[in-house]
Design a protein around this motif. Structure first.
Motif, PDB file in Angstrom:
ATOM      1  N   LYS A  88     169.745  79.339 -61.530  1.00 57.11           N
ATOM      2  CA  LYS A  88     169.922  78.103 -61.274  1.00 57.11           C
ATOM      3  C   LYS A  88     171.007  77.472 -60.269  1.00 57.11           C
ATOM      4  N   ASN A  89     171.477  78.966 -58.847  1.00 59.14           N
ATOM      5  CA  ASN A  89     172.063  79.001 -57.752  1.00 59.14           C
ATOM      6  C   ASN A  89     170.771  78.692 -57.230  1.00 59.14           C
ATOM      7  N   MET A  90     170.377  79.178 -57.303  1.00 60.94           N
ATOM      8  CA  MET A  90     168.927  78.867 -56.289  1.00 60.94           C
ATOM      9  C   MET A  90     168.045  77.372 -55.675  1.00 60.94           C
ATOM     10  N   LEU A  91     168.318  76.521 -54.381  1.00 60.21           N
ATOM     11  CA  LEU A  91     167.204  75.839 -54.532  1.00 60.21           C
ATOM     12  C   LEU A  91     165.947  76.231 -54.001  1.00 60.21           C
ATOM     13  N   ASN A 130     178.554  73.811 -54.357  1.00 63.34           N
ATOM     14  CA  ASN A 130     178.489  74.736 -54.559  1.00 63.34           C
ATOM     15  C   ASN A 130     178.027  75.450 -53.075  1.00 63.34           C
ATOM     16  N   PRO A 131     178.835  75.966 -52.481  1.00 65.94           N
ATOM     17  CA  PRO A 131     177.842  76.236 -51.231  1.00 65.94           C
ATOM     18  C   PRO A 131     177.401  78.296 -50.930  1.00 65.94           C
ATOM     19  N   LYS A 132     177.486  78.604 -52.979  1.00 69.29           N
ATOM     20  CA  LYS A 132     177.077  80.360 -52.898  1.00 69.29           C
ATOM     21  C   LYS A 132     175.947  80.043 -53.689  1.00 69.29           C
ATOM     22  N   ARG A 133     174.462  79.199 -52.712  1.00 72.76           N
ATOM     23  CA  ARG A 133     173.006  79.472 -52.803  1.00 72.76           C
ATOM     24  C   ARG A 133     172.316  80.209 -52.017  1.00 72.76           C
ATOM     25  N   LEU A 134     171.480  80.460 -52.930  1.00 62.26           N
ATOM     26  CA  LEU A 134     169.546  80.643 -52.376  1.00 62.26           C
ATOM     27  C   LEU A 134     169.252  79.785 -52.087  1.00 62.26           C
ATOM     28  N   ILE A 135     168.660  79.245 -51.056  1.00 61.25           N
ATOM     29  CA  ILE A 135     167.549  78.063 -50.503  1.00 61.25           C
ATOM     30  C   ILE A 135     166.918  78.579 -50.546  1.00 61.25           C
ATOM     31  N   VAL A 136     165.976  77.970 -50.492  1.00 63.22           N
ATOM     32  CA  VAL A 136     163.912  78.809 -50.651  1.00 63.22           C
ATOM     33  C   VAL A 136     163.198  77.673 -50.176  1.00 63.22           C
ATOM     34  N   PHE A 137     161.847  77.405 -48.949  1.00 66.97           N
ATOM     35  CA  PHE A 137     161.401  75.948 -48.814  1.00 66.97           C
ATOM     36  C   PHE A 137     160.200  76.581 -48.927  1.00 66.97           C
ATOM     37  N   ASP A 138     159.611  76.688 -49.573  1.00 68.69           N
ATOM     38  CA  ASP A 138     157.547  77.254 -50.016  1.00 68.69           C
ATOM     39  C   ASP A 138     157.252  76.420 -49.428  1.00 68.69           C
ATOM     40  N   GLU A 139     156.251  77.218 -48.899  1.00 70.42           N
ATOM     41  CA  GLU A 139     154.608  76.908 -47.542  1.00 70.42           C
ATOM     42  C   GLU A 139     154.914  75.905 -47.244  1.00 70.42           C
ATOM     43  N   ILE A 140     155.898  76.028 -45.997  1.00 70.83           N
ATOM     44  CA  ILE A 140     156.621  75.324 -44.996  1.00 70.83           C
ATOM     45  C   ILE A 140     155.793  74.688 -43.553  1.00 70.83           C
ATOM     46  N   GLU A 141     154.629  75.266 -44.616  1.00 71.03           N
ATOM     47  CA  GLU A 141     153.773  74.766 -43.547  1.00 71.03           C
ATOM     48  C   GLU A 141     153.116  73.950 -43.247  1.00 71.03           C
ATOM     49  N   LYS A 142     153.720  73.025 -45.000  1.00 71.44           N
ATOM     50  CA  LYS A 142     152.976  71.999 -45.076  1.00 71.44           C
ATOM     51  C   LYS A 142     154.553  70.489 -45.167  1.00 71.44           C
ATOM     52  N   ALA A 143     155.913  71.466 -44.206  1.00 72.19           N
ATOM     53  CA  ALA A 143     156.682  70.143 -44.395  1.00 72.19           C
ATOM     54  C   ALA A 143     156.310  69.454 -43.107  1.00 72.19           C
ATOM     55  N   TRP A 144     156.339  68.068 -42.469  1.00 65.80           N
ATOM     56  CA  TRP A 144     156.781  67.125 -41.640  1.00 65.80           C
ATOM     57  C   TRP A 144     158.080  68.028 -41.012  1.00 65.80           C
ATOM     58  N   SER A 145     157.056  67.901 -39.437  1.00 68.76           N
ATOM     59  CA  SER A 145     157.035  68.460 -38.249  1.00 68.76           C
ATOM     60  C   SER A 145     159.067  68.624 -37.753  1.00 68.76           C
ATOM     61  N   GLY A 146     159.200  66.614 -38.092  1.00 69.31           N
ATOM     62  CA  GLY A 146     161.260  66.705 -37.820  1.00 69.31           C
ATOM     63  C   GLY A 146     161.872  66.957 -39.068  1.00 69.31           C
ATOM     64  N   ILE A 147     161.689  67.935 -39.902  1.00 72.66           N
ATOM     65  CA  ILE A 147     162.367  68.558 -40.326  1.00 72.66           C
ATOM     66  C   ILE A 147     163.260  69.998 -40.197  1.00 72.66           C
ATOM     67  N   PHE A 148     161.733  70.284 -39.472  1.00 71.51           N
ATOM     68  CA  PHE A 148     162.943  71.901 -38.164  1.00 71.51           C
ATOM     69  C   PHE A 148     163.745  71.437 -37.896  1.00 71.51           C
ATOM     70  N   ILE A 175     172.140  81.953 -48.468  1.00 69.50           N
ATOM     71  CA  ILE A 175     171.548  82.720 -47.983  1.00 69.50           C
ATOM     72  C   ILE A 175     169.577  81.723 -47.984  1.00 69.50           C
ATOM     73  N   ILE A 176     169.042  81.300 -46.510  1.00 73.64           N
ATOM     74  CA  ILE A 176     167.775  80.400 -46.421  1.00 73.64           C
ATOM     75  C   ILE A 176     167.084  81.419 -46.351  1.00 73.64           C
ATOM     76  N   VAL A 177     165.417  80.772 -46.838  1.00 82.55           N
ATOM     77  CA  VAL A 177     164.649  81.229 -46.974  1.00 82.55           C
ATOM     78  C   VAL A 177     163.540  81.033 -46.691  1.00 82.55           C
ATOM     79  N   LEU A 178     162.394  81.040 -46.132  1.00 84.32           N
ATOM     80  CA  LEU A 178     161.267  80.211 -45.657  1.00 84.32           C
ATOM     81  C   LEU A 178     159.803  80.578 -45.947  1.00 84.32           C
TER      82      LEU A 178
END
Length: 322
Positions: A88-91, A130-148, A175-178
């Motif tokens: 649950k601590n994964m976004l 809660n700053p202790k997180r694993l944050i995943v952005f799945d299929e990053i190539e589909k995101a709007w370019s401004g989010i980068f 931890i940030i994962v793309l």
């Protein structure tokens, strides 16, 4: 007494920062099959970064590449369970839902004076809580370019300011994962042609830069670029066994040891398992075993086993404990 308490607190803090590399490696490999080359390097990286007392950026910025269904998201879940004690601590953000300019507002919140400003961003508010997180952005190539631009700040400075509240979300304990499956055929070819891990990573980064999927400054933020191998044969059977164990647990049952070879044999004969990809494996297994698991539970069984019937189909049978 105060000095003793401070010393004990310091020792506890130091212990909390230590990662047992072998234990973590075994835990992750228990979840994810066929990607040992990723897990071996990842656990060492996390152990070294986790032990730092002070950081000005996230614990690690990771890019995970490879075809759909190779275990990228599953590895993230395993990391969240091991490092942050709960999945649950994964976004997890599906970047196809952030393909427009409004995606930026959804992540960091609506400016003051607009509807919903008090709710905060879907990214910033959970991290503020809660700053202790694993944050995943799945299929990053589909995101709007401004989010980068947000990613550059988050991965580089370890901070993002939430619109509306003006509070700073701290990502230095995250931890940030793309993830991406873009260009996976070309990247797979690079993987097959180059054995040295560093040379391979450099070649993959160059390909991603040349294909304009990622800006050069974005690629420079990643601590590691991992290429996941396609899964096949006995490895898929091992993954199927793990999913069968989870399926049995969902019915409150323990599944007796299953040899992956048994499952592999059944998979080679099953049209259902042949037809669907690895991402559909859990659903197919549930459909195959659910009736047997429910029947076993209804007669009061606590343990079940998996056998092949005369037609080569996997079926569930209760285990007699007497």
């Amino acid at each position: 007494m105060d000095k003793l308490r401070d010393l004990l607190d310091s020792k506890k803090s130091e212990a909390a920062r230590m990662i047992d590399e072998k234990e973590m490696m075994a835990s992750l490999k228990g979840w994810v099959k066929g990607q040992d080359h990723v897990i071996d390097d990842l656990t060492r990286l996390i152990r070294l970064q986790w032990g730092k007392e002070k950081r000005k950026r996230p614990i690690a910025n990771l890019l995970m590449l490879g075809p759909t269904g190779t275990g990228k998201t599953e590895l993230c879940k395993a990391m969240a369970n091991y490092l942050f004690e709960d999945e649950k601590n994964m976004l997890l953000f599906d970047c196809s839902e952030f393909s427009g300019s409004e995606g930026k507002t959804r992540l960091i919140g609506t400016p003051t004076g607009y509807v919903g400003a008090e709710s905060g961003g879907q990214l910033t508010r959970p991290v503020l809580n809660n700053p202790k997180r694993l944050i995943v952005f799945d299929e990053i190539e589909k995101a709007w370019s401004g989010i980068f631009d947000l990613f550059l700040q988050m991965m580089g400075d370890g901070r993002l300011t939430e619109q509306g509240s003006g509070r700073q979300a701290d990502f230095t304990q995250s931890i940030i994962v793309l993830t991406s499956n873009a260009e996976h055929e070309a990247i797979g070819k690079i993987q097959n042609e180059i054995d040295d891990l560093q040379e391979r990573a450099d070649a993959v980064k160059k390909h991603l830069r040349d294909s304009k999927i990622f800006r050069p400054e974005m690629l420079g933020r990643f601590d590691r670029v991992y290429v996941f191998q396609p899964l096949e044969g006995i490895v898929i059977a091992e993954i199927a066994v793990l999913k069968m164990i989870k399926s049995a647990q969902a019915y409150g049952l323990e599944l007796e040891y299953v040899a992956p070879e048994l499952v592999f044999d059944a998979m080679s004969k099953s049209d259902k398992l042949k037809e669907f990809g690895i991402r559909e494996l859990e659903r197919v297994i549930d459909e195959m075993l659910a009736d047997g698991l429910l029947a076993a539970r209804q007669i009061g069984a606590e343990k079940v086993k998996l056998v092949l019937d005369d037609e080569g189909t996997l079926v569930i049978e209760p285990v007699d404990e007497e």
